[in-house]
Design an enzyme around this catalytic site. Structure first.
Site, PDB file in Angstrom:
ATOM      1  CB  SER A   1      -0.924  -0.046   1.230  1.00 30.44           C
ATOM      2  OG  SER A   1      -1.848   0.993   1.206  1.00 30.44           O
TER       3      SER A   1
ATOM      4  CG  HIS B   1      -4.922  -2.662  -0.036  1.00 29.20           C
ATOM      5  ND1 HIS B   1      -4.569  -2.074  -1.232  1.00 29.20           N
ATOM      6  CD2 HIS B   1      -4.434  -1.853   0.936  1.00 29.20           C
ATOM      7  CE1 HIS B   1      -3.883  -0.963  -0.980  1.00 29.20           C
ATOM      8  NE2 HIS B   1      -3.794  -0.809   0.315  1.00 29.20           N
TER       9      HIS B   1
ATOM     10  CG  ASP C   1      -6.519  -3.451  -3.460  1.00 28.77           C
ATOM     11  OD1 ASP C   1      -7.436  -2.856  -2.865  1.00 28.77           O
ATOM     12  OD2 ASP C   1      -5.388  -2.953  -3.631  1.00 28.77           O
TER      13      ASP C   1
END
Ligand SMILES: *[C@@H]1O[C@H](CO)[C@@H](O)[C@H](O)[C@H]1NC(C)=O
Ligand SMILES: *[C@@H]1O[C@H](CO)[C@@H](O)[C@H](O)[C@H]1NC(C)=O
Ligand SMILES: *[C@@H]1O[C@H](CO)[C@@H](O)[C@H](O)[C@H]1NC(C)=O
Length: 478
Positions: free
Chosen positions: A193, A455, A402
Site C-alpha cells: 500500500s 489489498h 483489491d
C-alpha cells in the site's frame, strides 16, 4: 538540507561541514550522533500459549536528536539459517500504520485467533506461512507517531516521505551497528500500500550511501512492494474504473459513458457530465469492501486522530472507506483482527512485555490518522526505474481483488518502464493450482498477481504468498 547542517553544527562538528556539504542528506544524517538504542528479547507474549517458537526482539532506535524521536521495532530472526538468510525490513502503509500489522496480519510468525473477544485477552497463535521461515524480519513502526514510535518534542511528528525515509536509513545504520552479525546478509525492503511510496525512496538512499562509501555497506539486493501506491492518481485511482467494469461492479453503459465523457481522467472530472457519471460509479464501488471486493463491508476500526483530521487524496488508510460509527466490527469481518490488535496492544501486560517506555504514547491504534505528514515524493516510479536499472531486484505483487490499488494500474506503470519481457505472462502455481499470474522483465523486475488476494495480498493468501517469497528470495522463477 539547511536544517540538517544546523543540526551538524549543534552537534559540534564544525570542522566536518566542508566535507558534509557535498554529501546527500542520507549520509549527513548517518553521521550525526543520536541517543542510544534500547532492545530486549521477548520470550513470551500475552495471549500466546507457551514460549515463542522463534526469536523475538523489540526495541527503540533514536533517529532525531533534537526532537527525541525514536522508532520502535519488532525483530524476528529467521527460523532457518539466520547467519546466511536475507534480512527483510517490512513497512506498513497508511502512512501511519504500525509495523505490528506486518507481524500479525501479513508476513510475520503470529496471527490472532479470529474468535469473539472474551473481554480478557485476544489469543495469538503461530503463523506457519511466516516469511521468517526464510528471512530475518524487522517490522518497523515508521514514520514517527505510528505504533509505539514517538517523539518527545511534538515537532518530531512533522515528517514526510523524504524525512521519514531518511530516518529509516538512520535507523538501519544504527540497527546494523548494534547487530553486526547481520550486516553482510542479503538485505531487502518491502511493504504494501502506501509503503510503495517510501520503500523505493529508502532503497535509493541506501544505494547512494553504499556508493559514496560513507557508511558501512548495507548489502541491499532489492525490494518488494504489494498493491503499491505510486503517487500518481492518474495511474492508481484511474484504474479503479476499468477494474470496476471488469469485475461487474459497473455496467457496460456506465463504463462507456465514463470513457466518452471523462477523457481518460477519472480523478479530476473535466465536465459536469463526467462528474455525474463518476458520482454514480463511486457510489456503486462503495457498495463493496475496498480492500477485498468479495468481503463483507464492515465498520471502521478506531483510529487515533493526531492534530487536525487532514483528509488528503493520497492518505490511504485501509479503513478510511467504512464510515458508519460503531464500536467495533463483527467477528466475520476481516477488520475484526484490527479490533483485536487494538485491544491486545493496549493491555498493560502487553506493554510491559514489549518493554514499551512509560509515558511515550497514550492509546495504541493500528493506524493513526490525520497527522501532519508531508507528501513530498511526487512519484515512486522514477525511483523504481533507477533502482532496477542499477541492478536491484524488484518484486511487485498485486492481490487481484483489491479495488484500492488495482492490478491494472500497477501493470500499466511497470509496462511504462519499457523493460523487455524475459519470461512472458503465465500462471504460477502452488500445490498444482494456479496461484496467480506473473511476468518477468529485464532488470530483474518481476510482477505477479495473487489470485484471490486483497489489498495486502499475503493476508488473504498466506500459503501462496509464502511460496512466492521463498522462490523469489532464492532467485528462482515464481
Ligand atoms: C495500566 O497502566 C496505567 C499506566 O501505568 C495505569 O494508569 C492503569 O491503572 C493500569 N491499568 C491496569 C488495569 O492495571
Ligand atoms: C534517477 O537517475 C537519474 C540519472 O542518474 C537522476 O538524474 C535522477 O535524479 C534520479 N531520480 C531519482 C528519483 O532518484
Ligand atoms: C517508454 O517508451 C515511451 C514510448 O516510446 C516513451 O514515451 C517513454 O518515455 C519511455 N519510458 C521510459 C521510462 O523510458
Amino acid at each position: 538540507m539547511t536544517i540538517k547542517l544546523v543540526r551538524a553544527r549543534t552537534a559540534g562538528q564544525h570542522h566536518l561541514l566542508p566535507l558534509l556539504l557535498h554529501l546527500s542528506p542520507a549520509i549527513l544524517l548517518l553521521l550525526l550522533p543520536c541517543s542510544a538504542s534500547a532492545s530486549a528479547v521477548v520470550t513470551h507474549l500475552p495471549g500466546f500459549d507457551g514460549p515463542l517458537p522463534f526469536y523475538l526482539e523489540t526495541g527503540y532506535v533514536g533517529v532525531e536528536e533534537e526532537t527525541g524521536a525514536e522508532l520502535f521495532y519488532y525483530f524476528v530472526e529467521s527460523e532457518r539459517s539466520p547467519g546466511t538468510d536475507p534480512v527483510l525490513l517490512w513497512l506498513t502503509g497508511g502512512p501511519g500504520c504500525s509495523g505490528f500489522s506486518g507481524l500479525v496480519f501479513e508476513v510475520g510468525p503470529l496471527k490472532f485467533v479470529l474468535e469473539p473477544y472474551d473481554g480478557i485477552l485476544p489469543r495469538l497463535v503461530y503463523n506457519p506461512y511466516s516469511w521468517s521461515k526464510i528471512a530475518s524480519i524487522i517490522f518497523l513502526d515508521s514514520p514517527v507517531g505510528a505504533g509505539f514510535s514517538y517523539a518527545r518534542d511534538p515537532k518530531g511528528y512533522n515528517v514526510g516521505d523524504i524525512s521519514s525515509s531518511l530516518q529509516v536509513v538512520t535507523f538501519l545504520n544504527k540497527w546494523f551497528s548494534d547487530h553486526p552479525s547481520y550486516i553482510s546478509n542479503p538485505f531487502y525492503i518491502g511493504g504494501s500500500s502506501y509503503a510503495g511510496m517510501v520503500v523505493p525512496v529508502i532503497a535509493e538512499y541506501i544505494s547512494e550511501g553504499n556508493e559514496q562509501r560513507k557508511q558501512q555497506k548495507i548489502n541491499l539486493k532489492g525490494y518488494i512492494v504489494g498493491n503499491p501506491l505510486t503517487g500518481s492518481p492518474l495511474i492508481d485511482s484511474n484504474s479503479r474504473i476499468p477494474y470496476a467494469h471488469g469485475v461487474g461492479i459497473i455496467s457496460d453503459q456506465l463504463y462507456e459513458a465514463a470513457v466518452e465523457n471523462c477523457k481518460g481522467d477519472y480523478v479530476s472530472p473535466a465536465n459536469k457530465m463526467c462528474e455525474g457519471i463518476l458520482n454514480t460509479i463511486n457510489s456503486l464501488i462503495s457498495e463493496v469492501d475496498q480492500g477485498y471486493i468479495l468481503d463483507d463491508k464492515c465498520v471502521i476500526v478506531a483510529q487515533k486522530p493526531m492534530k487536525d483530521d487532514v483528509v488528503r487524496d493520497r492518505f490511504l488508510s485501509e479503513e478510511d472507506i467504512h464510515l458508519e460509527p460503531s464500536p467495533h466490527p463483527t467477528v466475520n469481518c476481516f477488520s475484526y483482527r484490527y479490533y483485536l490488535s487494538n485491544v491486545w496492544a493496549n493491555k498493560n501486560k502487553t506493554r510491559d512485555v514489549l518493554r514499551i517506555k512509560q509515558g511515550t504514547i497514550g492509546e495504541w491504534v493500528r493506524c493513526i490518522k490525520g497527522f501532519p505528514y508531508t507528501f513530498d515524493v511526487p512519484s515512486s516510479i522514477e525511483y523504481q526505474f533507477n533502482l532496477t536499472t542499477k541492478g536491484y531486484r524488484a518484486l511487485v505483487i498485486s492481490g487481484d481483488h483489491d479495488i484500492m490499488v488495482p492490478f491494472l494500474g500497477t501493470q500499466a506503470w511497470i509496462r511504462s518502464l519499457n523493460f523487455s519481457v524475459v519470461d512472458d505472462w503465465r500462471a504460477w502455481h502452488v500445490d498444482g493450482q494456479c496461484a496467480g499470474f506473473t511476468i518477468a522483465y529485464a532488470n530483474q523486475m518481476t510482477f505477479a498477481t495473487v489470485k484471490g488476494g486483497g489489498h495486502t495480498a499475503v493476508s488473504y493468501r498466506p500459503k501462496q504468498g509464502f511460496a512466492m517469497a521463498q522462490r523469489w528470495m532464492d532467485g528462482k522463477p515464481l
